[in-house]
Design a protein around this motif. Structure first.
Motif, PDB file in Angstrom:
ATOM      1  N   ASN A 135       0.856  -1.188   0.000  1.00 48.14           N
ATOM      2  CA  ASN A 135       0.000   0.000   0.000  1.00 48.14           C
ATOM      3  C   ASN A 135       0.894   1.242   0.000  1.00 48.14           C
ATOM      4  N   ASN A 136       0.772   2.059  -1.043  1.00 51.93           N
ATOM      5  CA  ASN A 136       1.572   3.271  -1.167  1.00 51.93           C
ATOM      6  C   ASN A 136       0.654   4.482  -1.260  1.00 51.93           C
ATOM      7  N   THR A 137       1.059   5.568  -0.636  1.00 50.42           N
ATOM      8  CA  THR A 137       0.282   6.806  -0.708  1.00 50.42           C
ATOM      9  C   THR A 137       1.221   7.988  -0.937  1.00 50.42           C
ATOM     10  N   ILE A 138       0.720   8.948  -1.678  1.00 56.28           N
ATOM     11  CA  ILE A 138       1.413  10.223  -1.879  1.00 56.28           C
ATOM     12  C   ILE A 138       0.476  11.321  -1.393  1.00 56.28           C
ATOM     13  N   VAL A 139       0.973  12.175  -0.498  1.00 59.92           N
ATOM     14  CA  VAL A 139       0.167  13.226   0.100  1.00 59.92           C
ATOM     15  C   VAL A 139       0.710  14.582  -0.337  1.00 59.92           C
ATOM     16  N   ASN A 140      -0.164  15.383  -0.924  1.00 60.89           N
ATOM     17  CA  ASN A 140       0.151  16.784  -1.223  1.00 60.89           C
ATOM     18  C   ASN A 140      -0.820  17.638  -0.430  1.00 60.89           C
ATOM     19  N   SER A 141      -0.294  18.483   0.432  1.00 63.84           N
ATOM     20  CA  SER A 141      -1.188  19.212   1.315  1.00 63.84           C
ATOM     21  C   SER A 141      -0.607  20.584   1.666  1.00 63.84           C
ATOM     22  N   SER A 142      -1.481  21.383   2.223  1.00 65.23           N
ATOM     23  CA  SER A 142      -1.061  22.652   2.822  1.00 65.23           C
ATOM     24  C   SER A 142      -1.758  22.789   4.158  1.00 65.23           C
ATOM     25  N   PHE A 143      -1.023  23.267   5.155  1.00 66.59           N
ATOM     26  CA  PHE A 143      -1.565  23.452   6.494  1.00 66.59           C
ATOM     27  C   PHE A 143      -1.058  24.814   6.982  1.00 66.59           C
ATOM     28  N   LEU A 144      -1.903  25.811   6.860  1.00 67.92           N
ATOM     29  CA  LEU A 144      -1.469  27.186   7.038  1.00 67.92           C
ATOM     30  C   LEU A 144      -2.337  27.905   8.062  1.00 67.92           C
ATOM     31  N   ASP A 145      -1.752  28.955   8.658  1.00 65.09           N
ATOM     32  CA  ASP A 145      -2.557  29.796   9.524  1.00 65.09           C
ATOM     33  C   ASP A 145      -3.217  30.895   8.691  1.00 65.09           C
ATOM     34  N   GLU A 146      -3.934  31.799   9.385  1.00 63.26           N
ATOM     35  CA  GLU A 146      -4.695  32.808   8.645  1.00 63.26           C
ATOM     36  C   GLU A 146      -3.796  33.799   7.908  1.00 63.26           C
ATOM     37  N   ASN A 147      -2.503  33.800   8.219  1.00 62.57           N
ATOM     38  CA  ASN A 147      -1.561  34.693   7.552  1.00 62.57           C
ATOM     39  C   ASN A 147      -0.785  33.992   6.450  1.00 62.57           C
ATOM     40  N   GLY A 148      -1.142  32.740   6.197  1.00 63.76           N
ATOM     41  CA  GLY A 148      -0.460  31.997   5.137  1.00 63.76           C
ATOM     42  C   GLY A 148       0.842  31.376   5.563  1.00 63.76           C
ATOM     43  N   ASN A 149       1.145  31.333   6.865  1.00 60.78           N
ATOM     44  CA  ASN A 149       2.372  30.724   7.372  1.00 60.78           C
ATOM     45  C   ASN A 149       2.144  29.247   7.699  1.00 60.78           C
ATOM     46  N   GLN A 150       3.232  28.471   7.680  1.00 59.43           N
ATOM     47  CA  GLN A 150       3.155  27.054   8.037  1.00 59.43           C
ATOM     48  C   GLN A 150       2.618  26.910   9.452  1.00 59.43           C
ATOM     49  N   ALA A 151       1.635  26.002   9.606  1.00 57.57           N
ATOM     50  CA  ALA A 151       1.001  25.830  10.914  1.00 57.57           C
ATOM     51  C   ALA A 151       1.699  24.748  11.717  1.00 57.57           C
TER      52      ALA A 151
END
Length: 818
Positions: A398-414
């Motif tokens: 079982n292989n998975t590739i994850v593309n994601s974004s997790f940001l705060d309201e200012n666009g910074n990494q959360a």
């Protein structure tokens, strides 16, 4: 115990001293003539003294005959009646074996004869409920999975890939007595691709006897495929095309050639299913990894495409009237490609906002090879010994590739876990290999007309290795996340022995009693260090008792007791880790304990109506999808857990109603009181509740070989672990046309025509977990968006064959791979 063994040895030494006449009816080609009439007649006045019918292999036997002069008269539809020359039986020469006797086919016999008999859709037996699938008008337009969903007491949970029977998990699924030792997700996909046109009946076995393996605390579901009777070359073809959200297609074919002494058979099924489901969730939790208390809104869309290939073949050979050998091989290749779209909003107190968008591409492949050989020897009349040996190999990737974004309201990494805690690009992998070897030896002897004894031994050895982890792409380099990496090795040996007796005291009273002993040793080691984390030994006796009493021709009373065990599946024990979202992961639990169950059942039957009451006690039942701390305590792990116990008091009834010759109905109900204790959390609790499952069917038969059916089922609200599940159900309909001259049938069916397959979950409503989770989830199956419609054509051709396939000795190993 010594006295019991001494008495048993005396019984096994008893030989039948009564006179006996035997033989086997065959055609000119050597094929057996099943179900022929054999009459023993007095040579003085031609009076009929005794009779018998030949078995599926053409054999007959007439016992308890006095000394005298006799002759045999042999007859069967389509064959020339034959009378054999007179012979004599004496006190010294009291056995006469005619060997193979040839019956000539009639030159002017009918080419085709159709015999149809209607069975009730539901039948209640002493240890099981039988669903006669052929009595279901819509069977040819349905899959095996859809038939199970409409069966009383069966709950199929496609969200968690779970199967429950009468409100209990730990259910084993068998096909022709062979347990499917495959992951439940793959099992459900296989059943969804299996045409119900090939199924004769489904047995829901709540209290299995000692001859069955003790595994399966929730009971057994046995899917019995149709068995053709006539010799020759034969086959069948079934084609299904359909659409819901996406396309559905199934094609299956079987072919066999039976000569009476050699049986060759093979089958192939391909299924394709493009599906879609979605769920939404909202709630609150305290997760340190995102900064503390938060409320959330979560939306998920899941789009899988499943392609399954199932190929099998084998041979059975009758080397002599007393010796039969055979072997078979099965290969299943399943591929699933999927797309998952996740969106979430986390509102942190007092006023922070985090936004998550994720796209997960998954590609899983599962390959399974099963090889089996067997030999059976009939020692003498009513006495035989059987040997089975199996080897099973599973390979799951079982292989998975994850593309994601997790940001705060200012666009910074959360997140507070460092810059790589929520990397935009992640990949997950899981590799599992399972090898199982099984050897089994069984012995059965008819001690007398009224008493039969069975005994046997079995040994199973399993090796399993599991490697999984998640990597993150940081500055162009893939880096492993040690906190979610696992390498696990499992070895398990199980030895078993059983002894059972069946006694028919009189035509109305019978008793079956047995005991099975199983000893298991399970070792779990870290694949990197080799150190054992678990070394568990368990030896237990599993008794069973069945009593049946016919009060009169219309009334029958049945009582039964059995003790069972459910060992954790190999996948549940594996410490795999798969990505769910930035703060939660799915994983296994190497510390799971087996479930021990005691079942006590009483049943009453009047004509076709049946009523039964079942009480069961489960110690350490396993519940799926529970929330626990993982990693360093800040990650959410979703894993199976043991709860302390579960008690069930279940009432079951089946009510058939025949309105007219063309309209019939059936109503089923399974429900009662449930109670369980959850103690794996710090805030433990005891929960009691009432729940039920109901189903109905309305069958109509019209002129022109048309028939129709309207059916439905509903499962009431229930509780499991630290969650409440709302009630859910569906209504289905269809119409079928039988083509003339046995040219097959065409059927159109609609599943969930009212689009009601919505399941609502409330998580964390009974007690607080480590994250103080409160979540409310609404799940929509594919049919919620659009009903699933299918058009099916099916036809059998050629002669038919008699199947003599043995139950694999590895039957109870297969379902532990989930």
């Amino acid at each position: 115990m010594k006295k019991l063994l001494f008495i048993l040895s005396l019984f096994l030494g008893i030989q039948n001293s009564q006179a006996q006449v035997s033989g086997r009816l065959v055609t000119n080609a050597g094929a057996p003539v099943p179900f022929a009439n054999v009459l023993l007649r007095d040579t003085r006045d031609s009076a009929n003294l005794a009779g018998a019918a030949t078995t599926e292999t053409g054999e007959f036997r007439i016992e308890n005959t006095r000394s005298g002069h006799y002759m045999l008269r042999l007859s069967s539809l389509g064959y020339v009646t034959r009378e054999l020359p007179a012979f004599e039986l004496t006190s010294v020469q009291n056995r006469k074996d005619f060997g193979d006797i040839i019956l000539e086919e009639e030159a002017g016999q009918l080419q085709e004869v159709y015999v149809r008999a209607a069975k009730p859709m539901f039948q209640q037996e002493i240890d099981r409920t039988v669903i006669n699938v052929e009595s279901n008008v819509l069977s040819k337009g349905s899959s095996a999975l859809e038939i199970l969903q409409r069966s009383p007491g069966v709950i199929i949970d496609e969200r968690t890939n779970g199967i429950a029977l009468n409100g209990k998990n730990g259910v084993m699924v068998m096909i022709n007595g062979k347990m499917m030792r495959i992951p439940v997700e793959q099992l459900l996909a296989m059943l969804n691709g299996m045409s119900a046109n090939d199924i004769e009946k489904i047995e829901l076995i709540t209290t299995p006897p000692a001859g069955y393996d003790a595994d399966g605390s929730g009971g057994l579901i046995n899917i019995v495929m149709k068995k053709d009777k006539k010799p020759g070359t034969n086959g069948s073809l079934s084609l299904t095309a359909g659409h819901g959200w996406g396309e559905k297609a199934t094609g299956s074919g079987t072919i066999g050639h039976h000569t009476g002494k050699i049986d060759l058979y093979g089958s192939y099924t391909f299924s394709r299913d493009r599906s879609r489901s979605n769920f939404s969730a909202h709630g609150s939790e305290i997760a340190a990894i995102v900064g503390g208390p938060a409320t959330f809104e979560f939306r998920n869309v899941y789009k899988p495409l499943r392609n399954n290939h199932n190929l099998s073949g084998g041979i059975d050979a009758q080397l002599s009237p007393k010796i039969t050998v055979g072997g078979n091989i099965g290969y299943i290749n399943s591929r699933t490609s999927s797309q998952v779209f996740n969106q979430a909003e986390y509102i942190l107190y007092p006023d922070s906002l985090l936004l998550f968008n994720g796209h997960v591409d998954g590609n899983s492949r599962w390959r399974n090879t099963i090889t089996s050989v067997y030999a059976e020897k009939k020692i003498r009349e009513g006495e035989k010994i059987t040997f089975n040996a199996d080897y099973l190999h599973y390979n799951i990737a079982n292989n998975t590739i994850v593309n994601s974004s997790f940001l705060d309201e200012n666009g910074n990494q959360a997140g507070s876990g460092g810059e790589n805690q929520f990397a935009a690009d992640q990949s997950g992998f899981a590799r599992t290999a399972i090898r199982v070897g099984v050897v089994k030896l069984d012995y059965a002897k008819q001690l007398s007309k009224k008493t039969k004894v069975e005994t046997g031994v079995k040994t199973t050895y399993t090796e399993s290795s599991s490697l999984s982890g998640i990597q993150e792409l940081i500055n162009g380099e893939w880096k492993p996340r040690d906190e979610v990496a696992n390498d696990l090795a499992v070895t398990e040996g199980i030895g078993a022995a059983y002894l059972s007796f069946h006694t028919q005291f009189n035509p109305s009273t019978s008793l079956a009693a047995g005991v099975r002993y199983e000893y298991a040793r399970t070792q779990i080691a870290d694949g990197r260090t080799g150190e054992n984390s678990v070394d568990r030994r368990l030896g237990k006796f599993f008794p069973s008792l069945f009593f049946s009493k016919k009060l009169n021709e219309k009334n029958e009373l049945q009582l039964s007791y059995s003790k069972r065990i459910s060992r954790p599946s190999y996948n549940d024990l594996s410490s795999f880790v798969s990505y769910n979202d930035p703060i939660s992961y799915f994983t296994g639990n190497p510390l799971l304990k087996p479930t021990i169950t005691n079942n006590l059942k009483a049943g009453y039957h009047f004509y076709g109506y049946s009523v039964s009451v079942l009480f069961s006690r489960d110690d350490y039942p396993i519940v799926q999808g529970q929330i626990t701390p993982g990693g360093n305590g800040d990650l959410v792990y979703i894993s199976p857990q043991n709860i302390r116990y579960q008690n069930n008091l279940t009432f079951e009834t089946s009510i058939p109603v025949k309105v007219t010759g063309w309209w019939s109905m059936n109503y089923g109900f399974v429900g009662g009181w449930r109670q369980y204790k959850l103690d794996y959390l710090a805030n433990w609790f005891v929960k009691s509740f009432l729940s039920y499952s109901a189903n109905f069917s309305q069958s109509f038969r019209f002129a022109g070989n048309f028939s129709a059916e309207l059916s439905g089922w509903y499962n009431s609200a229930s509780y499991g672990g630290n969650a409440r599940v709302s009630g859910f159900g569906a209504v289905n309909a269809g119409i079928k046309k039988e083509l003339k001259k046995n040219k097959g049938s065409v059927q159109f069916s609609v599943t969930d025509m009212l689009r009601t397959m919505n399941i609502r979950n409330s998580i964390g409503v009974l007690t607080e977990d480590a994250f103080h989770t409160r979540a409310y989830v609404s799940y929509n199956a594919e049919s919620r968006r659009f009903p699933i419609m299918k058009l099916t054509f099916s036809r059998s051709f050629g002669g038919t064959r008699t199947e003599r396939r043995q139950e694999n000795s590895s039957s109870e190993e297969r379902d532990r791979v989930r």
